[in-house]
Design an enzyme around this catalytic site. Structure first.
Site, PDB file in Angstrom:
ATOM      1  N   HIS A 460       0.837  -1.207   0.000  1.00  0.00           N
ATOM      2  CA  HIS A 460       0.000   0.000   0.000  1.00  0.00           C
ATOM      3  C   HIS A 460       0.869   1.254   0.000  1.00  0.00           C
ATOM      4  O   HIS A 460       0.664   2.177  -0.798  1.00  0.00           O
ATOM      5  CB  HIS A 460      -0.912  -0.052   1.236  1.00  0.00           C
ATOM      6  N   GLU A 461       1.852   1.298   0.903  1.00  0.00           N
ATOM      7  CA  GLU A 461       2.658   2.509   1.049  1.00  0.00           C
ATOM      8  C   GLU A 461       3.665   2.674  -0.088  1.00  0.00           C
ATOM      9  O   GLU A 461       3.780   3.751  -0.675  1.00  0.00           O
ATOM     10  CB  GLU A 461       3.391   2.500   2.398  1.00  0.00           C
ATOM     11  N   HIS A 465       0.778   4.284  -2.861  1.00  0.00           N
ATOM     12  CA  HIS A 465       1.000   5.737  -2.864  1.00  0.00           C
ATOM     13  C   HIS A 465       2.220   6.130  -3.690  1.00  0.00           C
ATOM     14  O   HIS A 465       2.325   7.266  -4.148  1.00  0.00           O
ATOM     15  CB  HIS A 465       1.168   6.238  -1.431  1.00  0.00           C
ATOM     16  N   GLU A 517      -6.567   6.573  -1.029  1.00  0.00           N
ATOM     17  CA  GLU A 517      -6.440   5.393  -0.167  1.00  0.00           C
ATOM     18  C   GLU A 517      -7.007   4.157  -0.869  1.00  0.00           C
ATOM     19  O   GLU A 517      -6.463   3.054  -0.751  1.00  0.00           O
ATOM     20  CB  GLU A 517      -7.152   5.619   1.167  1.00  0.00           C
TER      21      GLU A 517
END
Length: 732
Positions: A460-461, A465, A517
């Protein structure tokens, strides 16, 4: 009026300890001093959060600091229980527990609105009994006038459950102290256009509106130590670029006043501690970073904060990791103004090694994402990706992972950093009941939730992103992308992009946080199906297959639980991550990979059962997420906020349909919801002889309260003065 039960903190809320003792004790004395002053700077700045949350939060904070500083919690309880019947309202042991539970929740959230959900919570103890506790306290005996004044200033707002104050929102949708209470979305739109024209970042600003007969004046309040319009003389020769913007501006017939000095005395303390920390910095990047941050907080310059962030990115592999400022826009209902936060953490080297391997595989993994390479950054800027043990996280809530800075111009061309907060992840535990799953799934979920979430946070990070290109036209009229690129959704050349001065946040506004997100979560789901990814985290064979299943199960269950954070009365979502997970759940329901059934639980009450078809994840599930993820990225790359909004609102809709009874589901979720746990953090202090004292607290409501009593004074005149200066603008 709200259901009173749902606005009270659950008296059985679990309290956990954010353990950092081992990591801290391994630091050298110089590193301890560096970390200590960074933590002090972060916590001093965090008082701003009370002013950003609600009109009453600063006063409740001052009331509780005075109340609990006068004697120990156990002594205060004993004094309350010693009161004889007939001497007015008599607090019981249950009343006292309700008070300290509310107090701990207030401290944990840095205000009286939940950081995860943005909804108000009120005390369970009645007002007359809370006041009785105040009168019994040593603080009241020492200064009855002050205690009475604080109580009278906050008691009505503290207990109010009128509809507009139940949740954070803009205009009639709720309450927000980022704006005066007479502001609405059209005001925010109007001033945003002006700020874009003047190239003013909204991150460290608030917007107040003043109406005098037919005249309207807007005030843009910039956070800074400096309050005057005179240019600040920096000892290092840095220019004060904010001074020239200050004063009155005429824009489309309205007067817009730009001022600075918002939160000035609090930021002054913050800067003093950053300057102390600079003495113990380990390299020139850290020195330059702190100097730029100081200049930013003194003058209000976001450009200086960007410069500090640049030095932060260059500071590879530090022992002490640190970031501070007006960062995340989740709690601004308009989605462009940042809440203050700061964190200090110690690197966890063994876990960081896994993330380094993930970084080394990033280019290969990015090639596997479901959008054309032309929509990916020209060069993947390899970031630091470390696992950290948090020493101090000041703000309204503590995340599990972070990808910063949030400045798109830096992220696209210069890089970013990823951090996974290891002691936050490990604090969750596995003893919490798991709702809405079969017994078989519950067992697997409890066993593998931690390892699966670790994989998801990493993907995810770093690759969520950290992926994707934004197409922009530059100030000189040129473009940073090939104009012949084909949009895979239309088959035509790209015909939309970001205009000069536009950013992702300014284009996608209130939707921006949740949409991003959702994109990052989808990347995690999509890539966790790769055996190569799971091998990095030590998962192979059947164990890896279980991790894939549990990670998808985590996401779907999160989506169902997300219904708690939807408000039918205002048709709005109050938590970006939970809306994102709900949207993903809807995509998988449409793909017939997930079904949700109404059942009767073992307690005889209505219940729900999630069924995730394990055999359909790898093909149908991956295809559905891939198709959706591609749209998310294309709309973001091209700045096509209208198409993005249409799609995202479709999947975000909560309605009662025969084939999907989402309102019924929401009611069942609310009846079975479990309280979110609170995290007690440690405290450091300097004895004055160069030795840092490290204090840990028990995992209890008493521990939470005591940590704040040690961290802050019993009364803060600066905070009261700031509250007093602006309260007239918050008429709720």
């Amino acid at each position: 009026m709200a259901d009173v039960k749902r606005v009270r903190i659950d008296l059985n809320t679990n309290v956990c300890n954010l353990n950092c003792s081992v990591a801290f004790q391994e630091l050298t004395n110089t590193e301890k001093l560096y970390a200590h002053y960074l933590a002090r700077a972060s916590w001093q700045g965090s008082l701003i959060v009370f002013l950003q949350t609600s009109p009453e939060s600063p006063i409740i904070f001052l009331l509780f600091q005075s109340l609990y500083s006068g004697q120990s919690i156990s002594q205060l309880k004993a004094d309350c229980l010693a009161i004889a019947e007939g001497q007015g309202p008599v607090p019981t042991a249950a009343d006292f527990h309700a008070l300290i539970m509310y107090s701990a929740a207030f401290y944990s959230n840095m205000g009286n609105y939940k950081s995860f959900g943005d909804t108000k919570f009120i005390p369970t103890i009645s007002p007359d009994k809370l006041y009785a506790v105040i009168q019994i306290s040593n603080a009241y005996k020492q200064n009855p006038n002050r205690m009475d004044n604080l109580w009278n200033l906050c008691k009505d707002r503290m207990y109010s459950i009128q509809s507009r104050v139940l949740e954070l929102g803009l205009g009639a949708q709720g309450l927000s102290t980022y704006y005066s209470s007479n502001c609405c979305t059209s005001d925010a739109d109007f001033v945003k256009e002006f700020m874009q024209q003047k190239d003013i970042s909204p991150y460290n600003t608030r917007l107040f509106k003043y109406e005098n007969d037919s005249k309207v004046q807007y005030e843009i309040k910039i956070a800074s130590v400096e309050q005057s319009g005179e240019a600040y003389q920096d000892s290092e020769g840095r220019e004060d670029t904010v001074a020239k913007l200050l004063g009155k501006h005429d824009y489309k017939g309205c007067e817009i006043l730009i001022t600075r000095g918002d939160y000035s005395p609090l930021l002054k303390r913050l800067v003093e501690n950053l300057k102390m920390a600079k003495r113990y910095a380990s390299n020139e990047n850290e020195v330059s970073m702190l100097e730029e941050y100081c200049h930013s907080f003194i003058t209000g310059s976001i450009e200086s904060h960007k410069n500090g962030s640049r030095f932060w990115i260059k500071n590879k592999g530090p022992i002490i990791e640190f970031y501070i400022g007006f960062i995340e826009t989740y709690r601004d209902p308009y989605g462009i103004r940042g809440e203050f936060e700061g964190f200090v953490a110690v690197v966890n080297k063994p876990m960081s090694a896994k993330f380094s391997e993930l970084v080394n595989s990033a280019e290969t993994l990015l090639d596997g994402l479901p959008w054309p390479k032309t929509f990916e950054k020209d060069t993947f800027l390899r970031p630091d990706f470390t696992s950290l043990d948090i020493l101090g996280f000041s703000g309204s809530g503590i995340p599990a992972g972070i990808n910063i800075p949030n400045y798109d111009d830096i992220r696209q061309t210069e890089g970013f950093k990823n951090v996974s907060l290891g002691n936050v992840l490990s604090s969750y535990g596995s003893n919490k009941a798991v709702t809405f799953l079969s017994k078989k799934d519950q067992e697997l979920y409890k066993e593998l939730k931690g390892p699966a979430f670790e994989v998801q946070v990493g993907l995810h990070e770093l690759l969520g992103h950290g992926s994707g290109k934004l197409f922009s036209q530059l100030e000189n009229g040129s473009f940073d992308f090939d104009r012949d690129i084909i949009n895979p959704l239309t088959g035509e050349k790209v015909d939309k992009w970001y205009q000069p001065g536009e950013t992702y946040d300014s284009k996608f506004v209130s939707m921006s946080s949740s949409y991003e997100e959702c994109r990052a979560e989808c990347v995690g789901l999509y890539l966790c199906l790769s055996n190569n990814v799971l091998r990095i985290f030590g998962h192979n064979g059947e164990g890896a297959e279980d991790i894939k299943y549990v990670n998808w199960l985590l996401m779907v269950r999160g989506g169902l639980l997300g219904l708690e954070f939807f408000t039918p009365e205002t048709n709005s979502w109050k938590q970006a991550h939970m809306q994102a997970r709900f949207v993903i759940m809807r995509v998988l329901i449409d793909a017939e990979v997930v079904t949700i059934s109404e059942i009767i639980g073992e307690d005889g009450m209505p219940d729900l059962l999630i069924s995730l078809d394990r055999d359909r994840i790898a093909v149908e599930g991956k295809a559905a997420i891939g198709k959706f993820l591609c749209k998310l990225q294309i709309y973001k790359s091209t700045g096509d906020s209208e198409a993005a909004k249409s799609m995202y609102q479709h999947y975000s809709t909560v309605a009662e349909n025969p084939d999907l009874k989402l309102i019924t589901f929401r009611n069942i979720v609310l009846e079975r919801k479990q309280p979110r746990h609170m995290l007690v953090q440690c405290h450091t202090s300097d004895k004055g002889d160069g030795e840092v004292v490290f204090t840990e607290y028990e995992a209890s409501v008493e521990g939470m309260i005591n940590s704040f009593i040690d961290r802050f004074p019993s009364y803060d005149e600066d905070l009261f003065s700031l509250w007093e200066k602006e309260i007239k603008s918050h008429n709720y």
